[in-house]
Write a protein that holds these residues in place. Structure first.
Motif, mmCIF file in Angstrom:
data_model
loop_
_atom_site.group_PDB
_atom_site.id
_atom_site.type_symbol
_atom_site.label_atom_id
_atom_site.label_comp_id
_atom_site.label_asym_id
_atom_site.label_seq_id
_atom_site.Cartn_x
_atom_site.Cartn_y
_atom_site.Cartn_z
ATOM 1 N N UNK A 159 1.193 11.996 -10.085
ATOM 2 C CA UNK A 159 0.431 13.246 -10.048
ATOM 3 C C UNK A 159 1.327 14.478 -10.049
ATOM 4 N N UNK A 160 2.565 14.309 -9.569
ATOM 5 C CA UNK A 160 3.470 15.455 -9.525
ATOM 6 C C UNK A 160 4.069 15.789 -10.890
ATOM 7 N N UNK A 161 3.946 14.866 -11.863
ATOM 8 C CA UNK A 161 4.500 15.122 -13.198
ATOM 9 C C UNK A 161 3.660 16.150 -13.953
ATOM 10 N N UNK B 243 0.828 -1.208 0.000
ATOM 11 C CA UNK B 243 0.000 0.000 0.000
ATOM 12 C C UNK B 243 0.859 1.252 0.000
ATOM 13 N N UNK B 244 1.963 1.239 0.727
ATOM 14 C CA UNK B 244 2.860 2.389 0.770
ATOM 15 C C UNK B 244 3.501 2.625 -0.602
ATOM 16 N N UNK B 245 3.923 1.535 -1.284
ATOM 17 C CA UNK B 245 4.514 1.690 -2.615
ATOM 18 C C UNK B 245 3.494 2.210 -3.612
ATOM 19 N N UNK B 246 2.261 1.729 -3.522
ATOM 20 C CA UNK B 246 1.221 2.199 -4.436
ATOM 21 C C UNK B 246 0.947 3.680 -4.245
ATOM 22 N N UNK B 247 0.848 4.121 -3.008
ATOM 23 C CA UNK B 247 0.614 5.551 -2.742
ATOM 24 C C UNK B 247 1.786 6.402 -3.229
ATOM 25 N N UNK B 248 3.003 5.883 -3.089
ATOM 26 C CA UNK B 248 4.174 6.630 -3.561
ATOM 27 C C UNK B 248 4.153 6.759 -5.084
#
Length: 219
Positions: free
Chosen positions: A217-219, A206-211
Protein backbone atom coordinates in the motif's frame (compact mmCIF):
# COMPACT_ATOMS: atom_id res chain seq x y z
CA UNK A 1 -10.36 80.90 37.87
CA UNK A 2 -10.72 78.26 35.21
CA UNK A 3 -7.23 76.97 36.03
CA UNK A 4 -8.12 76.72 39.73
CA UNK A 5 -11.21 74.66 38.97
CA UNK A 6 -9.14 72.42 36.70
CA UNK A 7 -6.47 71.88 39.34
CA UNK A 8 -9.17 71.04 41.86
CA UNK A 9 -10.47 68.25 39.65
CA UNK A 10 -7.03 67.04 38.50
CA UNK A 11 -6.76 64.34 41.30
CA UNK A 12 -9.84 62.71 39.78
CA UNK A 13 -7.85 62.21 36.56
CA UNK A 14 -5.02 60.59 38.52
CA UNK A 15 -7.52 58.29 40.23
CA UNK A 16 -8.91 57.29 36.87
CA UNK A 17 -5.42 56.50 35.63
CA UNK A 18 -4.79 54.18 38.62
CA UNK A 19 -8.00 52.19 38.25
CA UNK A 20 -7.94 48.86 36.37
CA UNK A 21 -8.60 49.05 32.66
CA UNK A 22 -11.94 47.28 32.87
CA UNK A 23 -13.40 50.16 34.93
CA UNK A 24 -12.09 52.86 32.62
CA UNK A 25 -13.77 53.82 29.39
CA UNK A 26 -14.00 56.75 27.06
CA UNK A 27 -17.22 57.89 28.75
CA UNK A 28 -15.52 57.96 32.19
CA UNK A 29 -12.69 60.09 30.90
CA UNK A 30 -15.03 62.48 29.10
CA UNK A 31 -17.06 63.06 32.26
CA UNK A 32 -14.12 63.68 34.60
CA UNK A 33 -11.64 65.60 32.43
CA UNK A 34 -12.22 69.40 32.70
CA UNK A 35 -13.28 71.12 29.51
CA UNK A 36 -10.54 73.70 29.82
CA UNK A 37 -7.67 71.21 29.60
CA UNK A 38 -9.08 68.74 27.08
CA UNK A 39 -6.67 70.07 24.47
CA UNK A 40 -3.69 69.69 26.83
CA UNK A 41 -4.28 66.07 27.92
CA UNK A 42 -4.08 63.34 25.32
CA UNK A 43 -6.53 60.54 26.04
CA UNK A 44 -4.74 57.15 26.12
CA UNK A 45 -5.90 54.26 23.96
CA UNK A 46 -7.21 51.61 26.34
CA UNK A 47 -7.68 48.02 25.19
CA UNK A 48 -10.54 46.30 26.98
CA UNK A 49 -10.41 42.50 27.07
CA UNK A 50 -13.60 40.78 25.79
CA UNK A 51 -15.84 39.24 28.41
CA UNK A 52 -16.07 35.47 28.07
CA UNK A 53 -18.86 33.68 29.85
CA UNK A 54 -18.66 30.00 30.70
CA UNK A 55 -21.39 27.74 29.47
CA UNK A 56 -23.31 25.75 32.00
CA UNK A 57 -23.47 21.98 32.09
CA UNK A 58 -21.71 18.97 33.52
CA UNK A 59 -17.94 18.86 33.76
CA UNK A 60 -16.33 16.56 31.21
CA UNK A 61 -14.20 13.77 32.59
CA UNK A 62 -10.66 13.24 31.42
CA UNK A 63 -10.32 10.60 28.75
CA UNK A 64 -8.04 7.84 29.82
CA UNK A 65 -7.42 4.20 29.03
CA UNK A 66 -9.72 1.71 30.71
CA UNK A 67 -7.30 -1.23 30.72
CA UNK A 68 -5.28 -1.68 33.90
CA UNK A 69 -3.31 -4.83 33.09
CA UNK A 70 -3.47 -7.84 30.73
CA UNK A 71 -2.37 -11.37 31.55
CA UNK A 72 -0.38 -12.20 28.40
CA UNK A 73 1.06 -15.33 29.99
CA UNK A 74 -2.43 -16.84 30.24
CA UNK A 75 -3.07 -16.40 26.51
CA UNK A 76 0.26 -18.08 25.77
CA UNK A 77 -0.07 -21.08 28.08
CA UNK A 78 -3.85 -21.65 28.02
CA UNK A 79 -6.64 -22.01 25.53
CA UNK A 80 -9.53 -19.76 26.56
CA UNK A 81 -12.89 -21.53 26.20
CA UNK A 82 -15.31 -19.15 27.96
CA UNK A 83 -15.14 -15.66 29.41
CA UNK A 84 -16.99 -13.86 32.21
CA UNK A 85 -16.96 -10.42 33.77
CA UNK A 86 -16.69 -10.17 37.54
CA UNK A 87 -16.37 -7.41 40.11
CA UNK A 88 -14.06 -7.58 43.08
CA UNK A 89 -14.11 -6.49 46.73
CA UNK A 90 -11.15 -4.21 47.44
CA UNK A 91 -9.86 -1.99 50.24
CA UNK A 92 -9.17 1.70 49.89
CA UNK A 93 -5.38 1.32 49.83
CA UNK A 94 -5.69 -1.41 47.20
CA UNK A 95 -7.67 0.86 44.88
CA UNK A 96 -5.08 3.63 45.28
CA UNK A 97 -2.26 1.19 44.55
CA UNK A 98 -4.06 -0.03 41.44
CA UNK A 99 -4.32 3.56 40.23
CA UNK A 100 -0.56 3.81 40.70
CA UNK A 101 -0.05 0.70 38.55
CA UNK A 102 1.01 -1.71 41.33
CA UNK A 103 -1.08 -4.76 40.38
CA UNK A 104 0.22 -7.97 38.79
CA UNK A 105 -2.21 -10.73 37.76
CA UNK A 106 0.34 -12.95 36.06
CA UNK A 107 0.33 -15.68 38.74
CA UNK A 108 -3.33 -15.34 39.72
CA UNK A 109 -6.10 -17.91 39.55
CA UNK A 110 -9.74 -18.18 40.64
CA UNK A 111 -10.80 -20.70 43.26
CA UNK A 112 -14.53 -21.52 43.47
CA UNK A 113 -15.76 -22.28 46.98
CA UNK A 114 -16.95 -25.79 47.77
CA UNK A 115 -20.53 -24.62 48.35
CA UNK A 116 -20.61 -23.15 44.82
CA UNK A 117 -21.89 -19.73 45.93
CA UNK A 118 -18.82 -17.54 45.49
CA UNK A 119 -15.31 -17.40 44.06
CA UNK A 120 -12.04 -15.97 45.32
CA UNK A 121 -9.17 -14.40 43.43
CA UNK A 122 -5.94 -15.96 44.63
CA UNK A 123 -2.26 -15.06 44.37
CA UNK A 124 -2.75 -11.64 42.73
CA UNK A 125 -0.15 -9.14 43.87
CA UNK A 126 -1.24 -5.57 44.70
CA UNK A 127 1.61 -3.50 46.11
CA UNK A 128 1.32 -1.44 49.26
CA UNK A 129 0.28 2.17 49.05
CA UNK A 130 3.18 4.60 49.36
CA UNK A 131 1.67 7.21 51.72
CA UNK A 132 -0.53 5.02 53.97
CA UNK A 133 0.49 3.99 57.47
CA UNK A 134 1.38 0.46 58.40
CA UNK A 135 -1.84 -0.01 60.36
CA UNK A 136 -3.98 0.77 57.28
CA UNK A 137 -1.94 -1.29 54.83
CA UNK A 138 -3.26 -4.43 53.17
CA UNK A 139 -1.71 -7.83 52.55
CA UNK A 140 -0.25 -7.91 49.08
CA UNK A 141 -1.38 -11.43 48.11
CA UNK A 142 -4.47 -11.89 50.26
CA UNK A 143 -7.52 -13.79 48.88
CA UNK A 144 -10.09 -11.37 47.45
CA UNK A 145 -13.76 -12.12 46.94
CA UNK A 146 -15.15 -11.85 43.42
CA UNK A 147 -18.61 -10.39 42.91
CA UNK A 148 -20.44 -12.97 40.80
CA UNK A 149 -23.87 -14.52 40.62
CA UNK A 150 -24.35 -17.86 42.35
CA UNK A 151 -25.24 -19.53 39.06
CA UNK A 152 -21.95 -18.44 37.52
CA UNK A 153 -19.92 -19.57 40.53
CA UNK A 154 -21.70 -22.93 40.56
CA UNK A 155 -21.04 -23.36 36.85
CA UNK A 156 -17.33 -22.68 37.30
CA UNK A 157 -17.18 -25.19 40.16
CA UNK A 158 -18.85 -27.90 38.10
CA UNK A 159 -16.63 -27.42 35.05
CA UNK A 160 -13.38 -27.37 37.00
CA UNK A 161 -14.35 -30.49 39.01
CA UNK A 162 -15.80 -32.62 36.22
CA UNK A 163 -13.40 -31.76 33.41
CA UNK A 164 -9.72 -32.56 34.04
CA UNK A 165 -7.10 -30.01 33.06
CA UNK A 166 -9.49 -27.04 33.38
CA UNK A 167 -8.71 -23.91 35.37
CA UNK A 168 -10.02 -20.38 35.78
CA UNK A 169 -7.54 -17.51 35.45
CA UNK A 170 -7.86 -13.71 35.30
CA UNK A 171 -7.31 -12.46 31.76
CA UNK A 172 -7.63 -8.71 32.11
CA UNK A 173 -8.37 -5.99 34.68
CA UNK A 174 -9.98 -2.71 33.64
CA UNK A 175 -12.10 0.24 34.79
CA UNK A 176 -15.75 0.27 33.81
CA UNK A 177 -17.89 3.34 33.08
CA UNK A 178 -18.53 3.89 36.82
CA UNK A 179 -14.74 3.85 37.53
CA UNK A 180 -14.93 0.49 39.30
CA UNK A 181 -12.40 -2.30 38.92
CA UNK A 182 -13.65 -5.22 36.84
CA UNK A 183 -11.97 -8.50 35.93
CA UNK A 184 -12.32 -10.56 32.80
CA UNK A 185 -11.90 -14.18 33.84
CA UNK A 186 -11.73 -17.17 31.56
CA UNK A 187 -12.26 -20.90 31.72
CA UNK A 188 -9.01 -22.21 30.27
CA UNK A 189 -7.39 -25.46 29.24
CA UNK A 190 -3.62 -25.91 29.22
CA UNK A 191 -1.74 -26.06 25.92
CA UNK A 192 0.90 -28.62 25.09
CA UNK A 193 4.14 -27.85 23.28
CA UNK A 194 2.64 -28.63 19.88
CA UNK A 195 -0.22 -26.19 20.36
CA UNK A 196 2.18 -23.46 21.45
CA UNK A 197 4.30 -23.96 18.34
CA UNK A 198 1.26 -23.79 16.10
CA UNK A 199 0.13 -20.55 17.73
CA UNK A 200 3.59 -19.03 17.31
CA UNK A 201 3.66 -20.05 13.64
CA UNK A 202 0.19 -18.61 13.01
CA UNK A 203 1.15 -15.36 14.72
CA UNK A 204 4.33 -15.00 12.65
CA UNK A 205 2.45 -15.74 9.42
CA UNK A 206 -0.12 -13.10 10.24
CA UNK A 207 2.62 -10.59 11.04
CA UNK A 208 4.38 -11.27 7.70
CA UNK A 209 1.11 -10.92 5.80
CA UNK A 210 0.33 -7.57 7.43
CA UNK A 211 3.86 -6.36 6.67
CA UNK A 212 3.51 -7.31 2.99
CA UNK A 213 0.14 -5.55 2.74
CA UNK A 214 1.56 -2.43 4.36
CA UNK A 215 4.55 -2.36 1.99
CA UNK A 216 2.28 -2.85 -1.02
CA UNK A 217 0.00 0.00 0.00
CA UNK A 218 2.93 2.34 0.56
CA UNK A 219 4.06 1.99 -3.09
Amino acid sequence: MRIARSSARFPTILLAALLPHRYIGDAFLRQNIPTGINHAIQQPQILVAPLRLKRGGTKKKKVRGNTITVNKLAFRNYEVLEKWEAGISLLGTEVKSIRDGKMNIRDGFIKPNKNGRSCQLMNVHIGKHATAGEFFQHEERRPRDLLMHKQEARRLLQKTDRMPGMTVVPLKAYWNEQNKVKFEIGLCRGKNVRDKREDIKAREDKRDTNRMIKNFNSL
